[in-house]
Motif scaffolding. Structure first.
Motif, short mmCIF file in Angstrom:
data_model
loop_
_atom_site.label_atom_id
_atom_site.label_comp_id
_atom_site.label_asym_id
_atom_site.label_seq_id
_atom_site.Cartn_x
_atom_site.Cartn_y
_atom_site.Cartn_z
N CYS A 1 0.70 -1.14 -0.28
CA CYS A 1 0.35 0.41 -0.18
C CYS A 1 0.53 1.57 -0.25
O CYS A 1 1.90 1.28 0.95
N VAL A 2 0.90 2.44 -1.25
CA VAL A 2 1.06 2.94 -0.94
C VAL A 2 0.48 4.78 -0.26
O VAL A 2 0.57 5.55 -0.35
N CYS B 1 -6.99 0.95 -6.74
CA CYS B 1 -6.23 -0.04 -6.28
C CYS B 1 -5.23 0.34 -7.19
O CYS B 1 -5.17 -0.63 -8.15
N TRP C 1 -4.38 1.77 8.56
CA TRP C 1 -5.63 2.10 7.59
C TRP C 1 -6.06 1.00 6.52
O TRP C 1 -7.44 1.62 6.69
N ASN C 2 -6.33 -0.38 6.41
CA ASN C 2 -6.79 -0.39 5.71
C ASN C 2 -7.56 -1.34 6.70
O ASN C 2 -9.34 -2.15 6.11
N CYS D 1 -8.97 4.34 -2.74
CA CYS D 1 -9.83 2.98 -2.39
C CYS D 1 -10.44 4.23 -1.92
O CYS D 1 -11.95 4.05 -2.03
N CYS E 1 -2.11 5.99 -1.00
CA CYS E 1 -2.17 7.24 -2.26
C CYS E 1 -3.99 7.48 -1.99
O CYS E 1 -4.44 8.36 -2.38
N TYR E 2 -4.54 6.83 -0.85
CA TYR E 2 -6.13 7.05 -0.63
C TYR E 2 -7.14 7.06 -1.90
O TYR E 2 -7.97 6.30 -2.44
N VAL F 1 -1.87 -0.56 -6.68
CA VAL F 1 -1.12 -2.06 -6.32
C VAL F 1 -1.82 -3.60 -6.17
O VAL F 1 -0.95 -4.50 -5.58
S1 SF4 Z 1 -5.58 2.23 -3.29
FE1 SF4 Z 1 -4.48 0.41 -2.47
S2 SF4 Z 1 -2.31 1.40 -2.46
FE2 SF4 Z 1 -4.08 3.35 -2.46
S3 SF4 Z 1 -4.49 3.25 -0.25
FE3 SF4 Z 1 -5.63 1.82 -0.96
S4 SF4 Z 1 -4.69 0.38 -0.55
FE4 SF4 Z 1 -3.93 1.83 -0.28
#
Ligand code: SF4
Ligand code: SF4
Ligand code: SF4
Ligand code: FES
Lengths: 297, 156
Positions: A187-188, A249, A227-228, A193, A190-191, A251
């Motif tokens: 996870c980077v 996402c 975060w997740n 999601c 980036c939000y 990644v």
């Molecule tokens: S979209 Fe993926 S990489 Fe970006 S915050 Fe959400 S889980 Fe993390």
């Protein structure tokens, strides 16, 4: 279907019943669809409908998009699964049923990701949700476009996501931990999601609250986990499994697994499925004195 | 003499850190009663008092683990007894979701406990703390969680 859709959009805009039609249009190279916001009846031919219409446009009805709200009453082109999110937004008091005109599209499925499209919709490029869909004939609408679908979803939901959830459930606690730490380590923060989720509409997300800093800002495994987990927790009883978060996402973290897991928990514990009835309160804002659990000592 | 008053002060070695998030009106009062009754129990618990279980955000629990807790206990009034009538009913729904989420994420559930302890249940409190402390002590430090920061270093 496109013709009916465009005619209806035109009629709605001309009569002034709605001020904007939120729908799908082609990108410049016609390789994928992109959201379009039509305010001029002369532009309705921009609207398209095909299996590349994957985006869940209900996102644009949320308070994240003040400039769209400012245009006036919207009509939205929505698949059954998108309508489920609209229903959740209504049950959460984000707007009233009559504040939006829902153009429901009967649907035979979409592609999981637009780049998978080779000109034909085959089961292997459809997401798990489509294989188990019970809203191919959209359930809450003001106008329906398309022939009635005769598809009946399997009695027991099937598909990759369900298999994988079952598989993880059967694993040991430490194997699950290892699995998620590995996934989340990519996870980077980036939000995306959150940005794409029609139900993540907080004006100030917990990630932005920094007195104290609730979610660590740097992308390392510990903060990524928090975060997740927090994202998943905030969607319990609300998430409709639309799949937008996972699709966005960068990644490829399998967020659908967590979402579906929690959907199963809510079904089991509270006998509730989100997004079907705009008159029922979401399970996390109500309770029953008889709620059952076996772990509170 | 019942088990809860027995003297078995842990001797040397590793002592787990346990965080307890409790409501003001029942569990905190119960813990207070244990104290004023001079009951002895394991000293590993740091109590954080909140107005009601309804105020316990699951993120508190995550933060506790992030900050080095080896175990977390969440406790409040029995269903039906909440000082604010319904706070614990809401909390219970949230816990049902959270517990399953943590389990799915692979958290060892022997490190996360939920309970109802009333203002008069000092004995229950003492027994609970002793049991939870001993169990977590046997597990050792929560290295999986603490190690998450180190994982970062490895990755550069
Ligand atoms: S979209 Fe993926 S990489 Fe970006 S915050 Fe959400 S889980 Fe993390
Ligand atoms: S889930 Fe149903 S309505 Fe949504 S894209 Fe798939 S088939 Fe269409
Ligand atoms: S699947 Fe993802 S984007 Fe869709 S409602 Fe659930 S959390 Fe939000
Ligand atoms: S006051 Fe104790 S749970 Fe609400």
């Amino acid at each position: 279907m496109e013709k009916t859709l465009r005619l209806k959009a035109k009629e709605l805009l001309e009569s002034g019943e709605v001020k904007v039609v939120i729908g799908y249009g082609w990108n410049r190279s016609k390789t994928r669809t992109t959201p379009v916001f039509i305010t001029d009846p002369a532009d309705v031919d921009t609207l398209v409908w095909n299996p590349l219409c994957v985006n869940n446009l209900s996102l644009y009805l949320t308070r994240k998009y003040k400039e769209i709200k400012a245009l006036g009453r919207p009509a939205i082109v929505a698949k059954g699964c998108d309508i489920r999110n609209i229903v959740v937004l209504i049950t959460e008091g984000q707007f009233k049923r009559e504040d939006v005109f829902i153009i429901g599209m009967t649907c035979n499925g979409t592609v999981y990701k637009q780049d998978l499209w080779k000109g034909e919709l085959t089961p292997n490029i459809m997401p798990t949700k489509c294989h188990n869909c019970d809203v191919r004939n959209p359930h809450v609408t003001d106008f329906v476009v398309g022939e009635k679908s005769t598809f009946t979803p399997p009695e027991v939901p099937t598909g990759m996501v369900y298999d994988k959830v079952k598989d993880l459930d059967s694993k040991s606690q430490s194997e699950r931990w290892a699995f998620w730490v590995k996934e989340f380590s990519r996870c980077v923060k980036c939000y995306a999601c959150r940005q794409v989720c029609p139900l993540c509409y907080c004006e100030r997300c917990i990630t932005e609250k920094n007195m104290p800093q609730w979610i660590e800002t740097s992308a390392h495994p510990r903060g990524n986990l928090s975060w997740n987990l927090t994202r998943a927790m905030h969607l319990v009883g609300r998430c409709t499994f639309c799949g937008e978060c996972e699709r966005s996402c960068p990644v490829n973290i399998p967020l659908n697994l967590i979402n579906q897991k929690m959907i199963g928990v809510v079904k089991e514990a509270f006998d509730f499925k989100s997004g079907y009835d705009e008159k029922t309160h979401p399970p996390m804002i109500v309770f029953s004195p008889d709620d059952k659990e076996n772990f509170i000592k | 003499m019942s088990g809860h008053t027995e003297h078995s002060a842990p001797t040397g070695g590793y002592e787990p850190k346990i965080m307890a998030f409790v409501c003001n009106w029942c569990t905190y009062a119960g813990a207070d009663l244990a104290g004023t009754s001079r009951m002895e129990y394991r000293p590993n618990v740091r109590i954080i008092k909140l107005p009601c279980t309804g105020r316990i955000d699951p993120l508190f629990i995550i933060k506790a683990f992030e900050n080095g807790a080896d175990g977390v206990l969440v406790s409040g009034c029995h269903p039906g007894d909440c000082h604010y009538t319904t706070g614990n009913y809401h909390a219970r729904r949230r816990w049902i979701g959270f517990k399953h989420l943590m389990e799915f994420a692979g958290i060892d559930m022997r490190r996360l406990h939920f309970s109802w302890v009333s203002a008069s249940e000092a004995i229950k409190w003492v027994d609970l703390i002793n049991k939870v402390t001993d169990e977590i002590k046997a597990l050792g430090p929560f290295m999986e969680y603490k190690g998450l920061k180190a994982t970062e270093a490895e990755q550069g």
